[in-house]
Design an enzyme around this catalytic site. Structure first.
Site, mmCIF file in Angstrom:
data_model
loop_
_atom_site.group_PDB
_atom_site.id
_atom_site.type_symbol
_atom_site.label_atom_id
_atom_site.label_comp_id
_atom_site.label_asym_id
_atom_site.label_seq_id
_atom_site.Cartn_x
_atom_site.Cartn_y
_atom_site.Cartn_z
ATOM 1 N N SER A 143 43.615 45.994 47.681
ATOM 2 C CA SER A 143 43.620 47.042 46.416
ATOM 3 C C SER A 143 43.581 48.462 47.203
ATOM 4 O O SER A 143 44.468 48.599 48.007
ATOM 5 C CB SER A 143 42.437 46.875 45.657
ATOM 6 O OG SER A 143 42.599 47.687 44.441
ATOM 7 N N ASP A 302 47.831 53.171 43.689
ATOM 8 C CA ASP A 302 47.271 52.443 44.854
ATOM 9 C C ASP A 302 47.953 51.486 45.560
ATOM 10 O O ASP A 302 49.052 51.199 44.958
ATOM 11 C CB ASP A 302 45.778 51.801 44.796
ATOM 12 C CG ASP A 302 45.820 50.781 43.762
ATOM 13 O OD1 ASP A 302 46.877 50.501 43.089
ATOM 14 O OD2 ASP A 302 44.728 49.838 43.578
ATOM 15 N N ASP A 304 48.658 48.269 45.855
ATOM 16 C CA ASP A 304 48.927 47.154 45.163
ATOM 17 C C ASP A 304 49.439 47.411 43.981
ATOM 18 O O ASP A 304 49.800 46.588 42.757
ATOM 19 C CB ASP A 304 47.974 45.801 45.426
ATOM 20 C CG ASP A 304 46.669 46.072 44.401
ATOM 21 O OD1 ASP A 304 46.315 47.092 44.387
ATOM 22 O OD2 ASP A 304 46.472 45.109 43.688
ATOM 23 N N ASP A 306 48.181 48.461 40.794
ATOM 24 C CA ASP A 306 47.416 48.044 39.669
ATOM 25 C C ASP A 306 46.308 49.525 39.087
ATOM 26 O O ASP A 306 46.044 49.210 38.202
ATOM 27 C CB ASP A 306 46.433 46.831 39.999
ATOM 28 C CG ASP A 306 45.514 46.887 40.734
ATOM 29 O OD1 ASP A 306 45.322 47.960 41.436
ATOM 30 O OD2 ASP A 306 44.737 45.886 40.976
#
Length: 577
Positions: A143, A302, A304, A306
């Protein structure tokens, strides 16, 4: 075994490669060796997350392989017939290697794998699990953590992160693997020949993008005016660049300016040591570009993709980074008010937030006669509720968000989704622009209507074994020795989510909390302020969430400063007593 025995076990094992052994023999600090080997990297409800390095308490191909073997054993135990798992990965260092090791282990256990051809956002994986009818999903990401980290998140067949019961069963399967020789692997080319490995890409992307576009609420507005909105976007070297630009382009947002220095994937995050849109510093380059472009909205995602952070201009021409709570309440109000205006607001419409997310949301949902449900921290619990609504038909899911910059509309994804977030934020910014307002103007209008709420978060970093012990000790001290006031304001309610007890201190009564058990404490004060203390599930931190309500912006700022100071004094005492 002791950490020293574990360390020696790795050095002597024929299944550990020579480069890894060389890395380990180069570690001379005994504390470092202890931290690498005093435990296995913990598999929590979110999966694995840790520093990339050799050792049982680190992210490497061996810990990933062991976790995947455990997952394979769990799937083969619980399902019959053909089983498939979908796998995605982000831009982090070793993400591709870890995803390929996961595929190798699953295929060796007779499980079919759908592996993305290149990096993809986490929410695309969530969607893919359901779309391809997989029994599980894996996404390799840490993340928004610093570059030293990577992680491994497991999803169930409904596309949500595995929750407590399944995570425990997977952990039991992982724990049963005592030797590296018990981790099966398979050559990936052989897996392709045997039809166990499918490489996937555009055929999944297109269906996902089409569903995101279908979430547009004011279709005519977007169709006619999207070209008028000026946008700056930064992927922060992550996986959002292609899908976000694609969906915006297909919707007609032609004026999208990407921060070139942060456009391409790079696991070293050269322009952002902490690639987190919660951090204002990640927008420095975007703000430099803003001087040339003068955008209506700036946002960043960010690695990834999400989480999404939004930057808007205030009345004085200063750019402000909105908090996750501020973005969430803006979207909540925009969605429910737009649906009501268009006569599309269902009678059983429901918004979901976490227990650490702004109570301003409650004022908005009450105003529109929409139900609001609280869940534990972690988007998996929002995904779990969506699944429940689908089964019972009791509620219609409208929107969900958490303070940590994650949100979701629609039900085809079961995790927070910054691609969807970006699409709705652009539509919302366009709507207010057409009314002569910025997003900041809209936020101030909401404050005037519902109250000047201000929330804040302090993360106390407590690394290593001693840090974990200190976190547990602090929570026990607060659980059993908390005073009855904070800065002379009475505590009127307390929530112990580990013991599942809610106490009404004014009426001297208590009731059961109908949520999964979690080592979290929440205290609500007489003046509406509150604070929550919880250990992070993914980092060596204890998080303290605090919130106040003021009469205006300056009053909220003053109250927040005073309240935060008083709460942190209590927390520091609990850590050190």
């Amino acid at each position: 075994m002791t950490f020293k025995e574990n360390y020696e076990h790795w050095l002597k094992s024929e299944y550990i490669d020579e480069n890894t052994k060389e890395e380990l023999t180069g570690v001379k600090n005994e504390k470092e060796i202890e931290d690498r080997f005093y435990r296995d990297l913990e598999f929590g409800t979110g999966g694995l997350r840790g520093v990339i390095a050799a050792g049982s308490n680190r992210m490497n191909i061996y810990t990933v392989g062991k976790a995947t073997q455990g997952l394979a054993d769990y799937l083969n135990k619980n399902y019959t017939g053909e089983i498939s798992v979908s796998i995605a990965y982000d831009s982090r260092n070793m993400s591709k290697e870890f995803s390929e090791r996961s595929a190798s282990v699953l295929c060796a256990n007779g499980i079919t794998v759908n592996l993305f051809e290149s990096l993809r956002p986490t929410p695309v994986l969530s969607y893919t699990v359901r779309h391809l009818k997989s029994k599980a999903g894996i996404v390799v990401t840490a993340s928004h953590n610093p570059k030293q980290y990577n992680g491994y998140k497991v999803y169930d067949e409904d596309g949500g992160q595995v929750t407590d019961k399944a995570a425990k069963e997977i952990l039991d399967c992982i724990s049963a693997i005592s030797e590296f020789k018990n981790v099966k692997t398979m050559d990936l080319e052989k897996a392709k020949e045997d039809k166990l490995l499918n490489i996937i890409g555009e055929e999944v992307d297109k269906t996902y993008i089409d569903k995101v576009k279908a979430l547009t609420i004011r279709e005519e507005l977007v169709r006619n005016s999207a070209k008028d909105l000026k946008i700056i976007y930064t992927p922060i070297h992550g996986s959002g660049n292609i899908p976000i630009r694609r969906v915006l382009s297909e919707l007609g947002y032609d004026n999208v300016f990407v921060v070139k220095e942060q456009e391409l994937p790079d696991g070293n995050f050269p322009t952002a040591s902490y690639p987190n849109p919660e951090q204002p510093s990640v927008f420095e380059l975007a703000l430099k570009l803003a001087k040339e472009v003068n955008p209506d909205v700036i946002f960043g995602t960010d690695p990834d993709c999400d989480r999404i952070g939004v930057v808007v201009k205030d009345k004085e021409g200063e750019y402000r980074v909105l908090t996750g709570n501020q973005t969430g309440v803006l979207l909540t109000h925009y969605i429910v008010s737009s649906l009501k205006e268009l006569n599309k607001l269902p009678e059983n419409g429901t918004v979901i937030k976490t227990i650490v997310t702004s109570e301003m949301t409650r004022r908005i949902t009450e105003d529109f006669n929409v139900e609001l449900i609280d869940v534990l921290t972690g988007f998996k619990y929002i995904g779990e509720k969506i699944k429940e609504f689908e089964k019972t038909g009791s509620n219609t899911y409208l929107f969900g968000f958490e303070e940590s910059y994650g949100c979701l509309a629609g039900t085809f994804v079961r995790d927070k989704d910054a691609v969807i977030g970006a699409t709705l934020i652009c539509e919302m910014a366009l709507y207010y622009k057409n009314k002569g307002l910025s997003l900041y103007d809209a936020l101030i209008d909401l404050y005037k209507r519902y109250g000047f709420y201000k929330e804040s978060l302090v993360s106390l970093e407590l690394k290593g074994k001693e840090g974990q012990e200190k976190i547990q000790k602090a929570l026990e001290n607060l659980r059993h020795s908390m005073e009855d006031n904070v800065a002379e304001v009475k505590i009127v309610k307390s929530f112990d989510y580990k013991l599942s007890i809610e106490k009404d201190i004014i009426n001297n009564s208590q009731s059961d909390i109908k949520l999964p058990k979690s080592n979290v404490l929440k205290f609500i004060l007489e003046d509406g302020s509150w604070f929550v203390v919880r250990p992070s599930g993914t980092e060596p931190k204890m998080k303290v969430y605090m919130a106040v309500v003021g009469k205006d912006l300056s009053d909220a700022d003053r109250k927040s400063d005073d309240f935060n100071k008083a709460v942190m004094e209590i927390i520091n005492n609990a850590c050190n007593n």
